[in-house]
Design an enzyme around this catalytic site. Structure first.
Site, short mmCIF file in Angstrom:
data_model
loop_
_atom_site.label_atom_id
_atom_site.label_comp_id
_atom_site.label_asym_id
_atom_site.label_seq_id
_atom_site.Cartn_x
_atom_site.Cartn_y
_atom_site.Cartn_z
CG HIS A 37 -1.68 1.29 1.37
ND1 HIS A 37 -1.22 2.32 2.16
CD2 HIS A 37 -2.82 1.72 0.81
CE1 HIS A 37 -2.06 3.33 2.09
NE2 HIS A 37 -3.04 3.00 1.29
N GLY A 38 1.74 1.40 0.95
CA GLY A 38 2.51 2.64 1.07
C GLY A 38 3.29 2.97 -0.19
#
Length: 212
Positions: free
Chosen positions: A171-172
């Site tokens: 995600h990041g």
């Protein structure tokens, strides 16, 4: 095929949206019952129900009685588990695999990770372990164990990202590239090696962080 993807790709999010929407209704109903249990003196605070199984909560609500030592024990276990650091890689046979990054020509004292979003950013490090404690200023660099979709609003104000776990498609990393933020992930013990408030430089091109 391109037209189909453009028109229909968004529909893949609808099942998750529906599930999360239902969970929100369930959570409100359960917390309403928890407030009643607090008023009845069965639990001390409504968040105590997070430490009970559905069956235990159903029984407590039915008889207005609970052995509070269960919650005390699980709270203590939760604090203990939060201090543990899981291995980066465990095989299906239970083998723990360790290794080191092979990098050359890095600045002295650089902390190494995986480059996932190119660019260089300097700013104040904000070491955040829980999103509820986030106090980010414009241009800060977020340093955290990991991020998930609930962290996305924080990306609007930050200048760079450092996480302890992750890869190119976690995600990041994905959100950092979408927002054009330099990011380094997979940096072991980043939240311990980098102190909150320190000025740091994130090199998302070569995959390292310098403490200035």
């Amino acid at each position: 095929m391109i037209s189909l993807v453009r028109d229909l790709a968004g529909f893949r999010e609808y099942p998750k949206y529906s599930i999360v929407s239902c969970y929100f209704i369930y959570k409100k109903a359960l917390l309403k019952e928890a407030e009643r249990l607090v008023q009845a003196g069965v639990i001390h605070e409504k968040e105590d129900i997070y430490y009970l199984s559905c069956e235990e909560l159903r029984e407590a609500a039915g008889i207005n009685r609970l052995d509070y030592r269960i919650i005390d024990r699980r709270k203590a276990e939760y604090i203990l588990y939060k201090k543990l650091t899981p291995p980066r890689v465990i095989t299906s046979d239970g083998e723990i695999i360790t290794g080191k990054y092979k990098r050359e020509n890095l600045p002295a004292g650089a902390i190494v990770g995986l480059p996932v979003s190119s660019g260089i950013a300097e700013g104040r490090a904000r070491v955040i372990l829980n999103m509820e404690d986030a106090d980010l200023g414009e241009g800060d660099i977020l340093v955290t164990p990991f991020t998930d979709p609930s962290w996305t609003p924080l990306f609007v104000s930050i200048k760079g990202l450092v996480t302890e776990v992750g890869g190119l498609m976690t995600h990041g990393a994905v959100i950092a590239r979408e927002y054009g933020l330099p990011a380094v992930v997979g940096m072991d013990n980043a939240t311990r090696l980098i102190k909150d408030g320190q000025r740091i430089r994130v090199n998302g091109t070569d995959g390292y962080v310098e403490i200035l």
